[in-house]
Design a protein around this motif. Structure first.
Motif, short mmCIF file in Angstrom:
data_model
loop_
_atom_site.label_atom_id
_atom_site.label_comp_id
_atom_site.label_asym_id
_atom_site.label_seq_id
_atom_site.Cartn_x
_atom_site.Cartn_y
_atom_site.Cartn_z
N ASP A 162 0.81 -1.21 0.00
CA ASP A 162 0.00 0.00 0.00
C ASP A 162 0.85 1.27 0.00
OD1 ASP A 162 -2.22 1.49 -0.06
OD2 ASP A 162 -2.65 1.36 2.06
N TYR A 163 1.63 1.47 1.08
CA TYR A 163 2.35 2.74 1.17
C TYR A 163 3.47 2.82 0.14
CZ TYR A 163 0.11 2.78 5.71
OH TYR A 163 -0.80 2.74 6.70
N ARG A 164 4.14 1.69 -0.10
CA ARG A 164 5.26 1.71 -1.04
C ARG A 164 4.99 0.77 -2.21
NH1 ARG A 164 9.17 4.79 0.13
NH2 ARG A 164 9.39 5.55 2.24
#
Lengths: 83, 249, 122
Positions: free
Chosen positions: B80-82
């Motif tokens: 998700d974030y990366r």
């Protein structure tokens, strides 16, 4: 005996196994020593609360890479016999 | 003599790297996450008996608005974030496998490696084990957002089943063209989901599905979908590597 | 004693494993041994990065129904994600380098780096 001492002992084991992997004369033996060092690294990751990385190391580092090395060694061996 | 100079060089590297690292021992073991992350992350809780429950009460199995609702934080960092990093990682894997195929593929000396004739028990039991290993790999990458595991581990386990078939049976042959189709399908779908994120929400690979309830199988929005695609892609790629290394008839 | 063990476990042990890999790259002549040295360097670097995120009395960064109370008692998940990426890249690089080694053997009929370069060993 907390988990820190277990990790320090296993790091020493990985250190010794990696020296053996580099210094042994037989290539097959050094591939097996590398695989053993990889498995002990996976155990250290479990002690350090990283189960995801431990699974990756055990499946990819200790399993798949070892067999890639073996197949490449067999291939070179076969080419050597043909000549 | 050569080994002596090698040891001297290694000790010099040890001196420079090691002397720079000595004062940093304080950061180990008393790692303070509050200096690195925000209060929203620190106060997330999933149990009833937490001291922070007045601030931010999120129950495991009932909550539905913890940022991306993946129980496994490593998975939420990766997918998700990366997620853009993961796209780059998959691209590096694809390039390396392309290199392997270009080097070994059309070689005239690339004959199949044959072992001693495998006996009947090995031959029969490998056929029984094959669906079980594939099922276990699929389990690992479908449940990547709840339990430890994910696309890369599960994909490797699926590829290990191909490896086992090659070692156990001398006349086994992987259908590598289907694997190539599967690989390009999953890679393209990864990109298409990223582009859908741009059109619907405004950012590449941003989540646009319902988040669901933390701890359930259908939760986390895009995370399980992308990890399943990554798992299919990795399994197809590594199976192709095994095929190219073992050689064709 | 505890301090020495801390230094060994978190800094100098991983560094020593990395340096064993550097030593192998400097001394070995066999191509397979060189690939093995690169893999050993990988192990050391991965151990070092995971050690950066470790915390005493913390739990694994996975929310469960019973164990984790708040995420402030988790170990840091970001280094773990980085190392997961690094391991997968390392297997890709290993596969490519092994294909290069096989091609090299087909051309030169030897695995010895000195003989491939055509330099007399002194």
């Amino acid at each position: 005996m907390n988990s820190l001492y277990i990790a320090s002992i296993f790091i020493f084991v990985v250190f010794v196994l990696s020296i053996l992997a580099i210094e042994s004369k037989n290539i097959l033996k050094s591939i097996l020593f590398l695989s053993a060092a990889s498995i002990f690294t996976a155990i250290i990751f479990v002690v350090w609360k990283a189960p995801d990385v431990a699974m990756t190391e055990a499946a990819i580092g200790a399993g798949f890479t070892t067999f890639l090395f073996f197949i490449a060694y067999f291939k070179v061996d076969k080419l050597e016999k043909e000549n | 003599m050569k080994k002596f100079w090698a040891i001297i060089t290694v000790l010099l590297i040890l001196f420079f790297l090691g002397s720079g690292l000595i004062p940093d021992l304080k950061i180990y073991k008393q790692n303070n996450l509050s200096q690195k992350t925000g209060k929203v992350y620190l106060n997330r809780t999933v149990n009833d008996d937490s001291p922070f429950k007045e601030i931010d009460k999120k129950l495991y199995g009932e909550a539905n608005d913890v940022e991306n609702n993946a129980a496994n934080s490593v998975t939420s960092v990766i997918v998700d974030y990366r997620a853009l990093d993961t796209l780059g990682e998959v691209t590096v894997l694809f390039l390396a496998i392309t290199g392997v195929i270009a080097l070994l593929g059309k070689s005239k000396k690339n004959n199949r490696i044959l072992f001693e004739k495998p006996n009947y028990i090995l031959n029969a039991s490998s056929k029984i084990l094959l669906p079980l290993i594939v099922l276990f790999g699929f389990y690992i990458f479908i449940h990547g957002h709840i339990t430890p595991g994910g696309g890369f581990q599960g994909g490797t386990i699926v590829a290990a089943s191909v490896l086992m078939m090659y070692f156990a049976q001398n006349n086994y042959k992987l259908k590598n063209n289907r694997m190539k189709v599967l690989e390009s399908f999953s890679g393209l779908s990864f990109l298409i989901f990223g582009l859908l994120g741009i059109f619907i929400m405004g950012d590449f690979l941003q989540n646009f599905l319902e988040l669901g309830i933390m701890g359930k199988l259908f939760s986390g929005g895009l995370i399980p979908i992308i990890y399943i695609l990554v798992g299919l892609k990795v399994s197809a790629e590594l199976s192709n590597v095994v095929y190219e290394f073992m050689g064709e008839e | 004693m505890g301090e020495i063990i801390n230094y060994w476990t978190f800094i100098y042990g991983p560094l020593a494993i990395f340096l064993v890999g550097v030593y192998g790259l400097l001394t070995q002549k066999n191509l397979f041994k060189l690939v093995i040295s690169i893999n050993i360097m990988d192990l050391g670097v991965n151990l070092y990065i995971i050690a950066l995120g470790y915390m005493d009395n913390a739990s694994a960064p996975i929310y469960t129904a019973k164990l984790a109370v708040t995420s402030s008692r988790f170990v840091d998940p970001v280094p773990q994600a980085l190392v997961l990426t690094s391991i997968v890249i390392s297997v890709a690089v290993t596969a490519f380098v092994l294909a290069l080694v096989i091609k090299n053997y087909e051309k030169y009929n030897t695995l010895d780096l000195i003989k491939i370069k055509g330099i007399e060993n002194d």
